[in-house]
Design a protein around this motif. Sequence first.
Motif, short mmCIF file in Angstrom:
data_model
loop_
_atom_site.label_atom_id
_atom_site.label_comp_id
_atom_site.label_asym_id
_atom_site.label_seq_id
_atom_site.Cartn_x
_atom_site.Cartn_y
_atom_site.Cartn_z
N PRO A 188 37.51 39.78 9.62
CA PRO A 188 36.62 39.90 10.90
C PRO A 188 36.19 40.97 11.16
O PRO A 188 36.76 42.22 10.99
CB PRO A 188 38.02 39.51 11.85
N HIS A 189 34.78 40.92 11.65
CA HIS A 189 33.94 42.30 12.07
C HIS A 189 34.01 42.39 13.30
O HIS A 189 33.43 41.45 14.14
CB HIS A 189 32.63 42.25 11.41
N SER A 190 34.55 43.45 13.92
CA SER A 190 34.66 43.61 15.44
C SER A 190 33.18 43.94 16.15
O SER A 190 33.06 43.45 17.22
CB SER A 190 35.61 44.86 15.73
N ARG A 191 32.37 44.51 15.50
CA ARG A 191 31.19 44.62 15.89
C ARG A 191 29.98 44.93 15.04
O ARG A 191 30.21 45.10 13.82
CB ARG A 191 31.05 46.19 16.89
N LEU A 217 37.07 56.44 18.72
CA LEU A 217 36.31 56.93 17.55
C LEU A 217 35.84 55.49 16.61
O LEU A 217 34.86 55.72 15.89
CB LEU A 217 37.03 58.17 16.87
N PHE A 218 36.69 54.82 16.30
CA PHE A 218 36.46 53.67 15.56
C PHE A 218 35.12 52.95 16.17
O PHE A 218 34.37 52.54 15.39
CB PHE A 218 37.59 52.65 15.46
N LYS A 219 35.02 52.77 17.33
CA LYS A 219 33.98 52.23 18.12
C LYS A 219 32.69 53.23 18.30
O LYS A 219 31.36 52.46 18.10
CB LYS A 219 34.17 51.79 19.54
N LYS A 220 32.68 54.37 18.17
CA LYS A 220 31.78 55.36 18.31
C LYS A 220 31.01 55.55 17.18
O LYS A 220 29.98 56.11 17.20
CB LYS A 220 32.38 56.59 19.22
N CYS A 221 31.76 55.56 15.90
CA CYS A 221 31.08 56.06 14.62
C CYS A 221 30.34 55.12 13.84
O CYS A 221 31.14 53.86 13.85
CB CYS A 221 32.04 56.80 13.94
N ASP A 222 29.37 55.13 13.36
CA ASP A 222 28.78 54.29 12.42
C ASP A 222 28.59 54.60 10.82
O ASP A 222 28.35 53.70 9.93
CB ASP A 222 27.34 53.96 12.76
N VAL A 223 29.51 55.78 10.47
CA VAL A 223 29.61 56.22 8.93
C VAL A 223 31.03 56.76 8.95
O VAL A 223 31.60 57.37 9.92
CB VAL A 223 28.53 57.32 8.73
N TYR A 224 31.66 56.37 7.81
CA TYR A 224 33.00 56.86 7.53
C TYR A 224 32.86 57.65 6.22
O TYR A 224 32.51 56.98 5.32
CB TYR A 224 34.13 55.76 7.61
N LEU A 225 33.49 58.73 5.97
CA LEU A 225 33.46 59.39 5.02
C LEU A 225 34.96 59.64 4.33
O LEU A 225 35.88 59.96 4.84
CB LEU A 225 32.93 60.82 5.04
N GLU A 278 34.92 47.60 11.31
CA GLU A 278 34.03 48.18 12.51
C GLU A 278 32.59 48.23 11.88
O GLU A 278 31.66 48.76 12.57
CB GLU A 278 34.30 49.22 12.89
N ASN A 279 32.24 47.67 10.80
CA ASN A 279 30.88 47.94 10.14
C ASN A 279 30.33 49.08 9.90
O ASN A 279 29.18 49.45 9.88
CB ASN A 279 30.10 46.93 11.04
N PRO A 337 16.44 51.00 9.74
CA PRO A 337 17.46 49.95 9.93
C PRO A 337 17.37 49.13 8.75
O PRO A 337 18.48 48.55 8.32
CB PRO A 337 16.81 49.23 10.98
N ASN A 338 16.48 48.97 7.79
CA ASN A 338 16.45 48.01 6.72
C ASN A 338 17.28 48.56 5.62
O ASN A 338 17.94 47.82 4.90
CB ASN A 338 14.82 47.71 6.08
N VAL A 339 17.17 49.89 5.34
CA VAL A 339 18.04 50.30 4.29
C VAL A 339 19.57 50.26 4.73
O VAL A 339 20.38 49.89 3.95
CB VAL A 339 17.72 52.11 4.28
N LEU A 340 19.72 50.34 6.03
CA LEU A 340 21.29 50.50 6.32
C LEU A 340 21.83 49.08 6.06
O LEU A 340 22.74 48.95 5.66
CB LEU A 340 21.26 50.97 8.13
N GLN A 341 21.00 47.89 6.74
CA GLN A 341 21.44 46.67 6.63
C GLN A 341 21.54 46.18 5.08
O GLN A 341 22.80 45.60 4.96
CB GLN A 341 20.29 45.87 7.32
N ASP A 342 20.87 46.66 4.17
CA ASP A 342 20.80 46.33 2.79
C ASP A 342 22.24 47.05 2.49
O ASP A 342 22.84 46.40 1.59
CB ASP A 342 19.67 47.04 2.10
N LEU A 343 22.47 48.25 2.74
CA LEU A 343 23.71 48.91 2.30
C LEU A 343 24.85 48.03 2.69
O LEU A 343 26.05 47.94 2.07
CB LEU A 343 23.68 50.49 2.73
N LEU A 344 24.89 47.84 4.03
CA LEU A 344 26.11 47.02 4.66
C LEU A 344 26.37 45.69 4.05
O LEU A 344 27.25 45.35 3.80
CB LEU A 344 25.82 46.92 5.96
#
Length: 441
Positions: free
Chosen positions: A275-278, A345-353, A371-372, A413-420
């Motif tokens: 399940p993906h929350s967001r 922070l899980f909701k606030k961040c869009d990259v995880y290292l 969290e995508n 955004p296209n690069v990001l969606q492809d990577l996701l």
Amino acid sequence: MINLFENFEQKELDLAKAFYMSEIKHPTVVMNYSGFLPPEVESPFEYYIDQNSDGKARYFNQIKHPDLWEVRGNNSSGEVYQMDKKRANIVYTEPKHLRLVERVEWLNEAGNIRSIDHYDSHGNLFAETVCDNNGNHLLQTFFDANGKEKILRDFTTDRITLKLDQGEVVFDSLVDFVVYYLKERGYDNDGIYYNSLSLPLFVSLKLANTGKESDTLFWNEDIGQELPGNMTYLMNNDTRTKKIFIQKKKAYNKVISMVPNDKKAMFDYLGTIYPHSRLNNQRKNILIMTNSDQIEHLKKLVENLEGFHFYIGAITEMSSKLMSFDEYSNVTLYPSIVSKISEELFKKCDVYLDINHGDEILGITRVAFRENMLILGFDNTVHNRTFIDPDNIYKPDLYMKMTDKIRQALSNPNVLQDLLYKQRVAADDETVPNYKKKLVK
């Protein structure tokens, strides 16, 4: 229909949740019992001992121990000491930072495990295991709510003795014990979903095969140079098992290349529902969770990713080395982070290292995937490769390639969606409609 699992760990939980989300709701039975099963999950051991269910799990310093002995603990484990002599290990259930006790391993003079106290999610001391001088399990005794012996499990003979009001019933194996339980519960004529070629398969083979039952194997392991022997047996013999779902695409492709054409229909691919929350909001916020100050190339990444903000959390205090990063305007530190802040922070961040050395905390890679977040790491630091696209795992000396990809993804955004999308494919991420299509008749 029932789910039958040998144990109830992350893969079993994922599969059970996938069924539930797909509105495939039937009983889940777990052959072994750790004391921390969800309320909707059954175990033969738990069923027969019928312990109290009103209390709460024991905190690490609430275990039974001799007077004047000292209980010590941190966020990963605990110990019991008599003066300066360690007498026991305290093992927590997940998540470990909550310090809730699953078992206490008492030690002999040589430092080997001599016995184990087993606690459940309601704080009951429900079983005790006696070990030999080398720590090998000999006999496990399960107690009912009144502290009376209810089940004896002899590891030297595999026999299980169930003590009932009308007398004792002795089983030659755990498989026989589970078959007895399934018949008593009225589950023996149901089809079975299972995910192991070991004990759950043996239960399936032990039950009656009238031709009306239809069992299904869900295989979530890799495949070697040959099919597992028991999988070959299922393929070549008339058993209750009529379908085998391979849950890793690479393993499925390998299996299909190995089986005869007339057997291919027995196999199919079906991944795991996560399940993906967001959605990913393409914000330049980067999250790192760590339990140490050993974070690969942190200084270089912070200095080379201007315009990005790094949020670094730890469930313990931070060392002076890590606290020194507070001088960077694009770094915010959270020592001894609390649950509310970490969830924000899980909701606030869009990259995880995933670049910290040492243990993973809070199951964060799975959380980041849920969290995508776009997840990247180094090959000497990544903790859970299931959720990371192999193309996003770098050798440490290629950290600049990592920074380049982050910049590209967060600016296009296209690069990001492809990577996701590739990240989900690599994780064998599945959909609810596909589960319903393949499983709901």
